[in-house]
Write an enzyme that holds these catalytic residues in place. Structure first.
Site, PDB file in Angstrom:
ATOM      1  N   HIS A  93      -7.869  10.022   3.337  1.00 21.47           N
ATOM      2  CA  HIS A  93      -7.444   9.343   4.354  1.00 21.47           C
ATOM      3  C   HIS A  93      -7.903   9.764   5.690  1.00 21.47           C
ATOM      4  CE1 HIS A  93      -4.604   8.028   0.953  1.00 21.47           C
ATOM      5  NE2 HIS A  93      -4.909   6.654   1.321  1.00 21.47           N
ATOM      6  N   ASP A 147       0.850  -1.418  -0.079  1.00 15.11           N
ATOM      7  CA  ASP A 147      -0.199  -0.073   0.158  1.00 15.11           C
ATOM      8  C   ASP A 147       0.731   1.154  -0.089  1.00 15.11           C
ATOM      9  OD1 ASP A 147      -2.527   1.368   0.280  1.00 15.11           O
ATOM     10  OD2 ASP A 147      -2.339   1.422   2.298  1.00 15.11           O
TER      11      ASP A 147
HETATM   12  P1  13P Z   1      -9.048   5.029   5.291  1.00 13.85           P
HETATM   13  O1  13P Z   1      -8.177   6.016   6.077  1.00 13.85           O
HETATM   14  O2  13P Z   1     -10.334   5.781   4.727  1.00 13.85           O
HETATM   15  O3  13P Z   1      -9.209   3.728   5.898  1.00 13.85           O
HETATM   16  O4  13P Z   1      -8.439   4.474   4.026  1.00 13.85           O
HETATM   17  C1  13P Z   1      -7.351   3.538   3.970  1.00 13.85           C
HETATM   18  C2  13P Z   1      -6.475   3.661   2.653  1.00 13.85           C
HETATM   19  O5  13P Z   1      -6.668   4.129   1.594  1.00 13.85           O
HETATM   20  C3  13P Z   1      -5.322   2.902   2.702  1.00 13.85           C
HETATM   21  O6  13P Z   1      -4.645   2.942   1.685  1.00 13.85           O
HETATM   22  O1  G3H Z   2      -3.429   5.120   3.565  1.00 17.00           O
HETATM   23  C1  G3H Z   2      -2.694   4.584   4.455  1.00 17.00           C
HETATM   24  C2  G3H Z   2      -3.002   3.456   5.201  1.00 17.00           C
HETATM   25  O2  G3H Z   2      -4.177   3.801   5.984  1.00 17.00           O
HETATM   26  C3  G3H Z   2      -1.960   3.020   6.206  1.00 17.00           C
HETATM   27  O3  G3H Z   2      -1.514   3.802   7.208  1.00 17.00           O
HETATM   28  O4  G3H Z   2       0.791   4.154   6.456  1.00 17.00           O
HETATM   29  O5  G3H Z   2      -0.146   4.647   8.879  1.00 17.00           O
HETATM   30  O6  G3H Z   2       0.154   2.176   8.186  1.00 17.00           O
HETATM   31  P1  G3H Z   2      -0.094   3.813   7.754  1.00 17.00           P
HETATM   32 ZN    ZN Z   3      -4.624   4.958   0.678  1.00 15.18          ZN
END
Ligand code: 13P
Ligand code: G3H
Ligand code: ZN
Length: 316
Positions: A179, A81
């Site tokens: 986010h 991610d």
């Molecule tokens: P949220 O913060 O809305 O849960 O989004 C998560 C996300 O896009 C992770 O890549």
């Molecule tokens: O978009 C981000 C995800 O919610 C992951 O969050 O980078 O704090 O693990 P993080």
């Molecule tokens: Zn994201």
């Protein structure tokens, strides 16, 4: 069973969306697998750069391999991610990831194209697929904070050009979400016209929605009643998940909502049982609550009940 992200998208496209859920620790991993098996849903496990650093990237890989054995019915893909170029290469070379996200959306268009194309070329040599991002969401993701006024929606003409020039396999587009737990300073609705515009220009191409947590108000109220301070938190209207899926959004990213479940469970548990100092009793409650939460999201995404049909389509 770990499958490719491409296989999951092929089955889901236009019918339902796969829940893409982040993991950081063992309790979250157990709850995630339980919830998906409970609801008979295929899913995507997401690992962020922050998660890879939290304990150790090998710990996450070990937990996923173990969960795969504990839950032999499960069908899922493993995805990086919000990767940068270096992290993408590390995941591609590891041979463990089904797909990576290269997030160069903060760069100017030409630079985003160049970076994404380099990652795509390297990923495709190893049969790893690539999610790219165009447009900018607001909110916080790891160390990057994007102010609402700097966020901008994806332009469908640019998206078509970007997809053609980079050869990416899916596209995260900015359609009004952000986010974190504080979304939508204005109206709470998604920009379906952006999704439709991309679909018309690139029919059949898988789209991804980030920032999709719904920030349940009951959860927020319980957290605040148990000593939290999340005033004004709000998220995506869950009734918009399935319409987005029908228009080609194959992957819906949900992380913040899981954190809210964790926060509510732990705050309430220790207020009710101030004498307890063991992590297992509260961990058990969290795993069960998180599993139920995951199952409830899969119902809304349309992925619940799809395991059997997917297994038949995969011939496995
Ligand atoms: P949220 O913060 O809305 O849960 O989004 C998560 C996300 O896009 C992770 O890549
Ligand atoms: O978009 C981000 C995800 O919610 C992951 O969050 O980078 O704090 O693990 P993080
Ligand atoms: Zn994201």
């Amino acid at each position: 069973m770990i499958v490719t992200t491409k296989e999951l998208f092929k089955h889901a496209y236009g019918n339902y969306a796969l829940g893409a859920y982040n993991i950081n620790n063992a309790e979250q991993t157990m709850g995630l697998f339980r919830g998906n098996v409970q609801s008979q849903a295929p899913f995507i496990i997401q690992i962020s750069k922050g998660a890879r650093k939290y304990t150790d990237k090998r710990m996450l890989e070990g937990m996923i391999r173990a969960a795969d054995e504990i839950f032999p019915e499960s069908i899922f893909a493993v995805h990086l991610d919000h990767g940068d170029e270096e992290t993408c290469y590390d995941c591609i070379d590891s041979g463990f990831y089904s797909s990576v996200m290269i997030d160069a959306s903060h760069e100017p268009f030409e630079e985003n194209v160049a970076i994404t194309k380099r990652v795509v070329d390297r990923a495709h040599e190893k049969d790893v697929s690539v999610e790219a991002e165009l447009g900018q969401l607001g909110g916080v993701e790891e160390d990057i904070q994007v102010a609402e006024d700097k966020a901008h929606l994806t332009d469908p003409d640019q998206a078509a050009e970007f997809i053609k020039r980079t050869g990416c396999d899916s596209l995260a587009c900015a359609i009004g979400t952000s986010h974190g737990a504080f979304k939508f300073s204005g109206s709470q609705s998604l920009h379906f016209e952006v999704i439709e515009g991309i679909r018309q220009r690139v029919p059949g191409f898988p789209l991804v929605m980030h920032g999709s947590s719904s920030v349940p108000q009951e959860e927020v109220a319980r957290i605040n009643a148990a000593g939290g301070n999340l005033k004004g938190a709000r998220g995506v209207d869950v009734s918009q998940y399935l319409p987005a899926a029908k228009m080609g959004v194959c992957k819906i990213n949900i992380d913040t909502d899981g954190r809210l479940v964790w926060t509510r469970v732990h705050r309430e548990f220790f207020i009710e049982k101030p004498e307890v100092f063991d992590f297992r009793p509260v961990g058990k409650v969290f795993m069960e609550e998180y599993a139920n939460f995951i199952a409830s999201r899969n119902e809304l995404l349309g992925s619940a009940g799809q395991l059997e049909a997917l297994r038949a389509a995969l011939g496995k």
